[in-house]
Design a protein around this motif. Structure first.
Motif, mmCIF file in Angstrom:
data_model
loop_
_atom_site.group_PDB
_atom_site.id
_atom_site.type_symbol
_atom_site.label_atom_id
_atom_site.label_comp_id
_atom_site.label_asym_id
_atom_site.label_seq_id
_atom_site.Cartn_x
_atom_site.Cartn_y
_atom_site.Cartn_z
ATOM 1 N N GLY A 53 0.826 -1.118 -0.024
ATOM 2 C CA GLY A 53 -0.005 -0.053 -0.052
ATOM 3 C C GLY A 53 0.979 1.330 -0.039
ATOM 4 N N ARG A 54 1.937 1.464 0.896
ATOM 5 C CA ARG A 54 2.885 2.463 0.856
ATOM 6 C C ARG A 54 3.584 2.624 -0.482
ATOM 7 N N ALA B 172 2.852 1.534 -3.727
ATOM 8 C CA ALA B 172 1.892 1.626 -4.804
ATOM 9 C C ALA B 172 0.927 3.014 -4.373
ATOM 10 N N HIS B 173 1.206 3.472 -3.420
ATOM 11 C CA HIS B 173 0.187 4.873 -2.934
ATOM 12 C C HIS B 173 -1.396 4.369 -2.906
ATOM 13 N N TRP B 174 -1.485 3.363 -2.185
ATOM 14 C CA TRP B 174 -2.682 2.868 -2.101
ATOM 15 C C TRP B 174 -3.084 3.109 -0.656
ATOM 16 N N ARG B 175 -3.474 4.173 -0.087
ATOM 17 C CA ARG B 175 -3.839 4.189 1.281
ATOM 18 C C ARG B 175 -4.884 3.368 1.989
ATOM 19 N N GLU B 176 -5.923 3.006 1.321
ATOM 20 C CA GLU B 176 -6.675 1.896 1.798
ATOM 21 C C GLU B 176 -6.090 0.711 2.418
ATOM 22 N N VAL B 177 -5.112 0.400 1.387
ATOM 23 C CA VAL B 177 -4.432 -1.035 1.493
ATOM 24 C C VAL B 177 -3.561 -0.903 3.044
ATOM 25 N N ASP C 59 -3.462 1.388 5.209
ATOM 26 C CA ASP C 59 -4.314 1.649 6.300
ATOM 27 C C ASP C 59 -4.879 0.151 6.855
ATOM 28 N N SER D 131 -13.533 -2.937 5.330
ATOM 29 C CA SER D 131 -14.249 -2.837 4.167
ATOM 30 C C SER D 131 -15.841 -2.284 4.393
ATOM 31 N N TRP E 46 -14.920 1.575 4.124
ATOM 32 C CA TRP E 46 -14.848 2.086 2.766
ATOM 33 C C TRP E 46 -16.190 2.189 2.046
ATOM 34 N N SER F 114 -17.818 -0.190 0.924
ATOM 35 C CA SER F 114 -18.150 -1.025 -0.155
ATOM 36 C C SER F 114 -19.127 -2.109 0.195
#
Length: 184
Positions: free
Chosen positions: A20-21, A23-28, A30, A102, A105, A107
């Motif tokens: 996540g860090r 790839a800059h995917w904050r949710e992942v 997190d 989840s 989010w 979702s």
């Protein structure tokens, strides 16, 4: 199945955070961070309880009963660290975090995620009883501690916007330097 909980939960949580860090995917990131936090919190509580309670595991002897407790006996003696189940605690902490995140989010996938995660955690709990390592009450308390810890960690981190650990670990940037090294 028990390897999904230990060491699987830590490996998966750290991997999610790292991916996540990068790839800059904050949710992942997190999800990975909060999952690892919940596993650490619930694991620490379980470790202390195991040592203090000192309950004998089912395999200790043929005449061992579920009521074989002795204060402090569980410190350093694996055969007397039955209550509560650590593998179950970790599995349910991870399930609670993934389900809570989840849901956070927004979702609709939570309707599929929750049964899959809690079903997997239940398989871990059943495997601990099947392998004669725990009594039913060990896994029941482990499930309760893990679920409570996972839900509380996610709720705490999402209601406190100024949490220093989250700001530091989720706000830090990992980037290559001109000389080919990596900087944080």
């Amino acid at each position: 199945v028990q390897y999904l909980a230990d060491p699987g939960a830590i490996i998966i949580g750290a991997s999610l955070y790292g991916v996540g860090r990068l790839a800059h995917w904050r949710e992942v990131a997190d999800l990975g961070l909060h999952g690892t936090e919940a596993v650490a919190v619930s694991g620490a509580l379980t470790t202390v309880l195991k040592g203090v309670v000192g309950r004998a595991r089912p395999y200790v002897s043929a005449d061992t009963t579920p009521s074989d407790f002795r204060f402090g006996r569980g410190f350093g003696q694996g055969a007397y660290q039955s209550f509560p189940s650590g593998h179950t605690t970790v599995a349910f902490a991870a399930a609670a975090v993934v389900t809570s995140e989840s849901s956070h989010w927004g979702s609709r996938a939570v309707w599929f995620v929750a049964p899959a995660m809690y079903g997997g955690a239940t398989l871990v709990a059943l495997s601990r009883m099947y392998n004669n390592a725990h009594w039913a009450s060990d896994v029941a308390l482990g499930a309760a501690i893990g679920t409570f810890s996972g839900i509380k960690v996610v709720r705490f981190n999402h209601t406190r916007a100024h949490d220093r650990l989250d700001r530091w670990l989720l706000g830090a940037e990992i980037a290559p330097t001109p000389d080919g090294r990596v900087a944080v």
